[in-house]
Design a protein around this motif. Structure first.
Motif, PDB file in Angstrom:
ATOM      1  N   ARG A   1       2.393   1.626  -3.462  1.00 40.31           N
ATOM      2  CA  ARG A   1       1.432   2.148  -4.438  1.00 40.31           C
ATOM      3  C   ARG A   1       1.231   3.651  -4.255  1.00 40.31           C
ATOM      4  O   ARG A   1       1.188   4.408  -5.243  1.00 40.31           O
ATOM      5  CB  ARG A   1       0.094   1.413  -4.275  1.00 40.31           C
ATOM      6  CG  ARG A   1      -0.966   1.823  -5.294  1.00 40.31           C
ATOM      7  CD  ARG A   1      -2.207   0.934  -5.143  1.00 40.31           C
ATOM      8  NE  ARG A   1      -3.214   1.284  -6.123  1.00 40.31           N
ATOM      9  CZ  ARG A   1      -4.129   2.246  -5.944  1.00 40.31           C
ATOM     10  NH1 ARG A   1      -4.150   2.925  -4.794  1.00 40.31           N
ATOM     11  NH2 ARG A   1      -5.015   2.520  -6.884  1.00 40.31           N
TER      12      ARG A   1
ATOM     13  N   GLU B   1       0.832  -1.207   0.000  1.00 42.82           N
ATOM     14  CA  GLU B   1       0.000   0.000   0.000  1.00 42.82           C
ATOM     15  C   GLU B   1       0.869   1.261   0.000  1.00 42.82           C
ATOM     16  O   GLU B   1       0.578   2.237  -0.701  1.00 42.82           O
ATOM     17  CB  GLU B   1      -0.949  -0.004   1.197  1.00 42.82           C
ATOM     18  CG  GLU B   1      -2.118  -0.959   1.037  1.00 42.82           C
ATOM     19  CD  GLU B   1      -2.904  -0.692  -0.244  1.00 42.82           C
ATOM     20  OE1 GLU B   1      -3.244   0.487  -0.521  1.00 42.82           O
ATOM     21  OE2 GLU B   1      -3.172  -1.658  -0.986  1.00 42.82           O
ATOM     22  N   SER B   2       1.942   1.236   0.797  1.00 38.81           N
ATOM     23  CA  SER B   2       2.854   2.382   0.815  1.00 38.81           C
ATOM     24  C   SER B   2       3.559   2.524  -0.531  1.00 38.81           C
ATOM     25  O   SER B   2       3.752   3.644  -1.029  1.00 38.81           O
ATOM     26  CB  SER B   2       3.889   2.212   1.929  1.00 38.81           C
ATOM     27  OG  SER B   2       3.273   2.233   3.196  1.00 38.81           O
TER      28      SER B   2
END
Length: 465
Positions: free
Chosen positions: A437, A434-435
């Motif tokens: 992305r 997530e980080s």
């Protein structure tokens, strides 16, 4: 006499009956032109005005109005035809005729129209001079552009772009008066300051040269540095004309021609024949062969340059790049290291050493990381320094220290796209998807058309389809 008067009255009545429909038609045309212009349909207005002008042939203003309406509607051919048919044009009419022909690529006709406007109304119209400067530029007549731009700036000195352009032109044609214009442009708009400072350095260095050809070569190099290659070519051509034996003038002329889509090899061959032991000539020849994807010929030229000036760090760095281009990494590393040793206080050469090591994953821990640390020591307040160190740690697969330095880069400059890209890659390796992305998306948003943005888009498509 008595019998003539009734006849005259009858004749006038007949003429009136004939003319009345014409005047009614013209009145309808004029109303239609006004309404369609107000409604944002200028081409319909142009047709109505042309019809009215045909009927009222003595109204010279109607044909001009038709032409200007056609230009407003984007019909350049009609605008040129109608304005060209007008018996008389206002200042704005001449300006529009010049604009229409310019947009059609008819630069000679544009220049003639604008010059006629100036001849007709005198030399106190800024818009005509501005248009004439553009036309002269398109013709490749830089001297004519300089004169037109001088007149324009004298009438309107508030435009930063015009002051900057005049300063660049004067650098070639009147260097003693170039700097005030360049500094004025930077004062009006700070975006012009980097180019103005580069040209100030070039002009100052040129003033130290003892002959005209050498002065023009230095000025041309400055113009090339700010990507004004057409003007740079003009400077190099004038240098070669001033001294046909000046090898660097010919070599730089070849370089300028390449940037302008020409071959440039003929000028480079002439330069080599004039002075085979000029390091600059050899380096420019090396660039020529590199662009033509011939690494061995490029390497030979850069070897010559470095041998002629062995203590010049720029030629050592260029030699390192040539070895890398040829796929020979150990001597490339040695050349990059030699460049950094020759200029230990210059972060540029430590940076190129670190980038080479990281890009090729060649002795990253032994050479790349220490070189990046040296850059950070020399330039501790720049986001690019922390980004470089983080990137080299990433190349060495030391993800913790990579993350630490890349975050430090973003604290200094939250909008620094390379750091977002490198941090996104780091998080991919750390499986923090997530980080990863989020930072890749940020890199793409900050640099959508650049290298970092494109690389981020590719990674996003690969990992987050």
């Amino acid at each position: 006499m008595r019998s003539f008067l009734p006849r005259l009255l009858i004749l006038l009545a007949v003429i009136g009956l004939i003319a009345a429909p014409v005047f009614f038609t013209v009145e309808a045309d004029m109303r239609r032109a006004d309404s369609t212009l107000a409604a944002g349909r200028p081409l319909e207005a142009a047709a109505a005005l042309e019809h009215a002008a045909t009927l009222l042939f003595w109204r010279a203003d109607l044909m001009e109005r038709a032409g200007r309406a056609a230009l407003a509607g984007g019909d350049l051919a009609a605008a040129t035809r109608l304005l060209g048919q007008a018996d008389h044009l206002s200042v704005d009419g001449w300006s529009d005729l010049g604009a229409a022909t310019y947009q059609l690529g008819q630069f000679d006709e544009s220049a003639r129209a604008l010059q006629r406007g100036l001849d007709t109304y005198g030399g106190a119209n800024a818009s005509l001079y501005r248009g004439l400067a553009l036309a002269r530029n398109a013709q490749g007549d830089f001297e004519g552009e300089t004169e037109a731009m001088r007149r324009y700036v004298a009438l309107d000195g508030t435009q930063a772009a015009a002051r900057h352009r005049l300063g660049l032109l004067l650098s070639v044609f009147d260097p003693d008066h170039a700097l005030p214009e360049l500094m004025a442009s930077a004062k009006l708009d700070e975006a012009y300051d980097p180019a103005a400072q580069s040209m100030r350095s070039a002009l100052n260095l040129a003033s130290l040269e003892s002959d005209e050809a050498s002065r023009l070569v230095v000025i041309g190099r400055g113009l090339g540095l700010v990507r004004e290659w057409a003007l740079a070519r003009e400077a190099f051509q004038r240098a070669a004309s001033a001294d046909a034996e000046n090898a660097e003038a010919w070599a730089w002329l070849g370089e300028a021609n390449q940037h302008l889509g020409q071959d440039g090899s003929g000028e480079l061959r002439r330069a080599e024949a004039l002075d085979p032991f000029s390091a600059n000539v050899r380096a420019l020849s090396g660039l020529y062969w590199k662009r033509r994807n011939d690494p061995q010929k490029a390497l030979a030229q850069f070897q010559w340059a470095a041998a002629i000036q062995p203590k010049n760090p720029a030629f050592q760095a260029a030699l390192g790049e040539a070895y890398a281009f040829a796929g020979d990494l150990p001597p490339a590393l040695a050349a990059y290291q030699r460049a950094a040793e020759l200029a230990p206080a210059d972060a540029t050469y430590w940076r190129t050493l670190a980038l080479f090591s990281g890009q090729y994953s060649f002795q990253v821990e032994e050479v790349g990381i220490p070189a990046a640390q040296q850059v950070l020591e020399l330039r501790p307040d720049e986001a690019a320094s922390f980004d470089l160190l983080g990137w080299t740690y990433l190349a060495a697969n030391v993800t913790g220290l990579a993350e630490e330095n890349l975050l430090a880069a973003l604290r200094l400059d939250p909008d620094y796209a390379p750091a977002h890209l490198h941090l996104g890659i780091t998080y991919l390796q750390m499986n923090k998807l997530e980080s990863a992305r989020a930072h890749l998306l940020q890199a793409q948003a900050l640099d959508p058309e650049g290298a970092e943005g494109r690389a981020a888009a590719q990674l996003l498509a690969l990992y987050f389809p």
